[in-house]
Motif scaffolding. Structure first.
Motif, PDB file in Angstrom:
ATOM      1  N   ILE A   1       0.871  -1.198   0.086  1.00 25.21           N
ATOM      2  CA  ILE A   1      -0.083   0.345   0.468  1.00 25.21           C
ATOM      3  C   ILE A   1       0.861   1.517  -0.355  1.00 25.21           C
ATOM      4  CG2 ILE A   1      -1.515   1.062   1.511  1.00 25.21           C
ATOM      5  CD1 ILE A   1      -2.708  -1.456   0.488  1.00 25.21           C
ATOM      6  N   SER A   2       0.315   2.019  -1.200  1.00 24.36           N
ATOM      7  CA  SER A   2       1.222   3.371  -0.554  1.00 24.36           C
ATOM      8  C   SER A   2      -0.106   4.713  -0.709  1.00 24.36           C
ATOM      9  CB  SER A   2       2.181   3.445  -2.091  1.00 24.36           C
ATOM     10  OG  SER A   2       2.394   3.774  -3.486  1.00 24.36           O
ATOM     11  N   TRP A   3       0.324   5.547  -0.877  1.00 22.48           N
ATOM     12  CA  TRP A   3      -0.356   7.091  -0.700  1.00 22.48           C
ATOM     13  C   TRP A   3       0.289   7.550  -2.198  1.00 22.48           C
ATOM     14  CZ3 TRP A   3      -5.142   7.069   1.420  1.00 22.48           C
ATOM     15  CH2 TRP A   3      -5.894   5.913   2.372  1.00 22.48           C
ATOM     16  N   ASN A   4      -0.247   8.302  -2.706  1.00 18.41           N
ATOM     17  CA  ASN A   4       0.312   9.630  -3.430  1.00 18.41           C
ATOM     18  C   ASN A   4       0.051  10.203  -3.263  1.00 18.41           C
ATOM     19  OD1 ASN A   4      -2.459  10.285  -4.727  1.00 18.41           O
ATOM     20  ND2 ASN A   4      -2.553   9.916  -6.868  1.00 18.41           N
ATOM     21  N   GLU A   5       0.047  11.693  -4.095  1.00 16.25           N
ATOM     22  CA  GLU A   5       0.286  13.383  -3.209  1.00 16.25           C
ATOM     23  C   GLU A   5      -1.295  13.588  -3.347  1.00 16.25           C
ATOM     24  OE1 GLU A   5       1.502  12.878  -7.137  1.00 16.25           O
ATOM     25  OE2 GLU A   5       3.470  12.411  -5.622  1.00 16.25           O
ATOM     26  N   GLU A   6      -2.028  13.261  -4.057  1.00 16.24           N
ATOM     27  CA  GLU A   6      -3.349  13.791  -3.611  1.00 16.24           C
ATOM     28  C   GLU A   6      -4.465  12.551  -3.329  1.00 16.24           C
ATOM     29  OE1 GLU A   6      -2.479  12.426  -7.624  1.00 16.24           O
ATOM     30  OE2 GLU A   6      -1.516  15.302  -7.466  1.00 16.24           O
ATOM     31  N   ASP A   7      -3.183  11.986  -2.276  1.00 14.11           N
ATOM     32  CA  ASP A   7      -3.732  11.275  -0.672  1.00 14.11           C
ATOM     33  C   ASP A   7      -5.075  10.246  -1.472  1.00 14.11           C
ATOM     34  OD1 ASP A   7      -3.210  10.624   1.902  1.00 14.11           O
ATOM     35  OD2 ASP A   7      -5.372  12.126   2.575  1.00 14.11           O
ATOM     36  N   LEU A   8      -4.579   9.594  -2.812  1.00 12.14           N
ATOM     37  CA  LEU A   8      -4.826   8.686  -2.899  1.00 12.14           C
ATOM     38  C   LEU A   8      -4.360   7.493  -2.508  1.00 12.14           C
ATOM     39  CD1 LEU A   8      -7.698   7.602  -5.056  1.00 12.14           C
ATOM     40  CD2 LEU A   8      -5.385   7.586  -6.914  1.00 12.14           C
ATOM     41  N   CYS A   9      -5.163   6.525  -2.638  1.00 11.09           N
ATOM     42  CA  CYS A   9      -4.664   5.246  -2.011  1.00 11.09           C
ATOM     43  C   CYS A   9      -4.148   4.076  -3.341  1.00 11.09           C
ATOM     44  CB  CYS A   9      -5.671   3.931  -1.126  1.00 11.09           C
ATOM     45  SG  CYS A   9      -4.951   3.269  -0.295  1.00 11.09           S
ATOM     46  N   ILE A  10      -3.232   3.543  -2.908  1.00 15.28           N
ATOM     47  CA  ILE A  10      -2.388   2.763  -4.362  1.00 15.28           C
ATOM     48  C   ILE A  10      -1.937   1.489  -3.564  1.00 15.28           C
ATOM     49  CG2 ILE A  10      -1.490   2.303  -5.794  1.00 15.28           C
ATOM     50  CD1 ILE A  10      -0.752   5.486  -5.993  1.00 15.28           C
ATOM     51  N   ALA A  11      -2.853   0.088  -4.386  1.00 17.22           N
ATOM     52  CA  ALA A  11      -2.040  -0.768  -3.273  1.00 17.22           C
ATOM     53  C   ALA A  11      -1.683  -2.315  -4.902  1.00 17.22           C
ATOM     54  CB  ALA A  11      -3.499  -1.855  -2.901  1.00 17.22           C
ATOM     55  N   ARG A  12      -0.886  -2.728  -4.646  1.00 14.63           N
ATOM     56  CA  ARG A  12      -0.163  -3.481  -5.337  1.00 14.63           C
ATOM     57  C   ARG A  12      -0.087  -4.896  -5.408  1.00 14.63           C
ATOM     58  NH1 ARG A  12       1.275  -0.333  -9.569  1.00 14.63           N
ATOM     59  NH2 ARG A  12       1.894   1.591  -9.399  1.00 14.63           N
ATOM     60  N   PHE A  13      -0.024  -5.675  -6.207  1.00 13.07           N
ATOM     61  CA  PHE A  13      -0.085  -7.285  -5.295  1.00 13.07           C
ATOM     62  C   PHE A  13      -0.624  -8.049  -6.644  1.00 13.07           C
ATOM     63  CE2 PHE A  13      -4.456  -5.885  -6.258  1.00 13.07           C
ATOM     64  CZ  PHE A  13      -5.332  -6.785  -6.549  1.00 13.07           C
ATOM     65  N   THR A  14       0.356  -9.409  -6.386  1.00 11.52           N
ATOM     66  CA  THR A  14       0.677 -10.258  -7.791  1.00 11.52           C
ATOM     67  C   THR A  14      -0.646 -11.328  -7.382  1.00 11.52           C
ATOM     68  OG1 THR A  14       2.724  -9.537  -7.645  1.00 11.52           O
ATOM     69  CG2 THR A  14       1.865 -12.164  -8.754  1.00 11.52           C
ATOM     70  N   LEU A  15      -1.303 -11.007  -8.632  1.00  8.71           N
ATOM     71  CA  LEU A  15      -2.519 -11.927  -8.690  1.00  8.71           C
ATOM     72  C   LEU A  15      -1.791 -14.098  -9.138  1.00  8.71           C
ATOM     73  CD1 LEU A  15      -5.214 -12.754  -7.718  1.00  8.71           C
ATOM     74  CD2 LEU A  15      -6.024 -12.356  -9.545  1.00  8.71           C
ATOM     75  N   ALA A  16      -1.674 -15.205  -8.165  1.00  9.91           N
ATOM     76  CA  ALA A  16      -1.391 -16.601  -8.357  1.00  9.91           C
ATOM     77  C   ALA A  16      -2.401 -16.630  -9.712  1.00  9.91           C
ATOM     78  CB  ALA A  16      -0.631 -17.264  -7.772  1.00  9.91           C
ATOM     79  N   VAL A  17      -2.793 -17.453 -11.221  1.00 10.68           N
ATOM     80  CA  VAL A  17      -3.868 -17.698 -11.613  1.00 10.68           C
ATOM     81  C   VAL A  17      -3.208 -18.762 -12.311  1.00 10.68           C
ATOM     82  CG1 VAL A  17      -5.090 -17.238 -13.356  1.00 10.68           C
ATOM     83  CG2 VAL A  17      -4.587 -15.169 -12.329  1.00 10.68           C
ATOM     84  N   ASP A  18      -4.379 -20.102 -12.130  1.00 14.84           N
ATOM     85  CA  ASP A  18      -3.647 -20.946 -12.406  1.00 14.84           C
ATOM     86  C   ASP A  18      -4.299 -21.254 -13.643  1.00 14.84           C
ATOM     87  OD1 ASP A  18      -3.116 -22.661  -9.655  1.00 14.84           O
ATOM     88  OD2 ASP A  18      -4.863 -22.967  -9.562  1.00 14.84           O
ATOM     89  N   ARG A  19      -3.827 -22.470 -14.861  1.00 17.54           N
ATOM     90  CA  ARG A  19      -3.426 -22.470 -16.003  1.00 17.54           C
ATOM     91  C   ARG A  19      -4.477 -23.640 -16.069  1.00 17.54           C
ATOM     92  NH1 ARG A  19       2.579 -22.572 -18.886  1.00 17.54           N
ATOM     93  NH2 ARG A  19       2.879 -19.450 -18.202  1.00 17.54           N
ATOM     94  N   ARG A  20      -5.185 -23.274 -17.443  1.00 17.79           N
ATOM     95  CA  ARG A  20      -6.472 -24.323 -17.451  1.00 17.79           C
ATOM     96  C   ARG A  20      -5.951 -26.029 -17.953  1.00 17.79           C
ATOM     97  NH1 ARG A  20     -12.137 -22.547 -20.252  1.00 17.79           N
ATOM     98  NH2 ARG A  20     -12.865 -23.877 -19.065  1.00 17.79           N
ATOM     99  N   PHE A  21      -5.115 -25.953 -18.231  1.00 16.91           N
ATOM    100  CA  PHE A  21      -4.667 -27.138 -19.198  1.00 16.91           C
ATOM    101  C   PHE A  21      -2.915 -26.980 -18.961  1.00 16.91           C
ATOM    102  CE2 PHE A  21      -7.979 -25.823 -22.022  1.00 16.91           C
ATOM    103  CZ  PHE A  21      -9.009 -26.919 -22.035  1.00 16.91           C
ATOM    104  N   LYS A  22      -2.772 -27.774 -18.178  1.00 16.09           N
ATOM    105  CA  LYS A  22      -1.522 -27.635 -18.049  1.00 16.09           C
ATOM    106  C   LYS A  22       0.059 -28.955 -18.326  1.00 16.09           C
ATOM    107  CE  LYS A  22      -2.971 -26.862 -13.181  1.00 16.09           C
ATOM    108  NZ  LYS A  22      -3.742 -27.197 -12.164  1.00 16.09           N
ATOM    109  N   ARG A  23       0.754 -28.775 -18.994  1.00 14.40           N
ATOM    110  CA  ARG A  23       1.608 -29.618 -19.611  1.00 14.40           C
ATOM    111  C   ARG A  23       2.969 -29.535 -19.213  1.00 14.40           C
ATOM    112  NH1 ARG A  23       0.333 -25.625 -24.836  1.00 14.40           N
ATOM    113  NH2 ARG A  23      -1.627 -26.761 -25.964  1.00 14.40           N
ATOM    114  N   GLU A  24       2.730 -31.287 -19.131  1.00 15.45           N
ATOM    115  CA  GLU A  24       4.487 -31.976 -18.602  1.00 15.45           C
ATOM    116  C   GLU A  24       5.420 -30.541 -18.727  1.00 15.45           C
ATOM    117  OE1 GLU A  24       7.482 -35.123 -18.508  1.00 15.45           O
ATOM    118  OE2 GLU A  24       5.037 -35.884 -18.415  1.00 15.45           O
ATOM    119  N   GLY A  25       6.526 -29.632 -17.753  1.00 19.14           N
ATOM    120  CA  GLY A  25       7.478 -29.451 -17.719  1.00 19.14           C
ATOM    121  C   GLY A  25       7.047 -27.697 -17.671  1.00 19.14           C
ATOM    122  N   GLN A  26       5.793 -27.423 -17.403  1.00 16.69           N
ATOM    123  CA  GLN A  26       5.593 -25.960 -17.776  1.00 16.69           C
ATOM    124  C   GLN A  26       4.536 -25.876 -16.609  1.00 16.69           C
ATOM    125  OE1 GLN A  26       2.506 -25.092 -20.967  1.00 16.69           O
ATOM    126  NE2 GLN A  26       4.731 -24.708 -22.112  1.00 16.69           N
TER     127      GLN A  26
END
Length: 106
Positions: free
Chosen positions: A16-41
């Motif tokens: 979480i951070s705030w900019n000069e205009e006092d606007l909240c900013i959230a940065r995050f990473t989303l782990a999204v499962d792949r629909r089809f899984k191939r061996e070695g990937q």
């Protein structure tokens, strides 16, 4: 039209951070499962996301590592120059709507 819908789990608590205009900013990473899984990937894609304002405050208050969410937003690209002079290109999802994808006790 620029529309993205993702469902995945947060890899860590949002930063979480705030900019000069006092606007909240959230940065995050989303782990999204792949629909089809191939061996070695890999089984999931790790997608950088950012939320602003009320969405960022929601992320700060309710989202933690492992929380499964459904996210609706748009792809945004950009670039910046590092201190060593190299140009870095970025791609991230700007979250416009987020909601829980499972109950808390799960």
């Amino acid at each position: 039209m620029n529309k993205v819908i993702l469902m995945g789990r947060l890899t860590r608590k949002p930063e979480i951070s705030w900019n000069e205009e006092d606007l909240c900013i959230a940065r995050f990473t989303l782990a999204v499962d792949r629909r089809f899984k191939r061996e070695g990937q890999q089984d999931a894609d790790f997608i950088g996301c950012v939320a602003f304002g009320k969405n960022a405050e929601f992320a700060d208050k309710y989202l933690n590592q492992g929380t499964k969410i459904a996210l609706e937003g748009r792809i945004q690209t950009g670039s910046y120059i590092k201190t060593d002079g190299t140009k870095v290109y970025t791609t991230e999802i700007v979250a416009e709507n987020m909601e829980f994808a499972e109950r808390k006790e799960q």
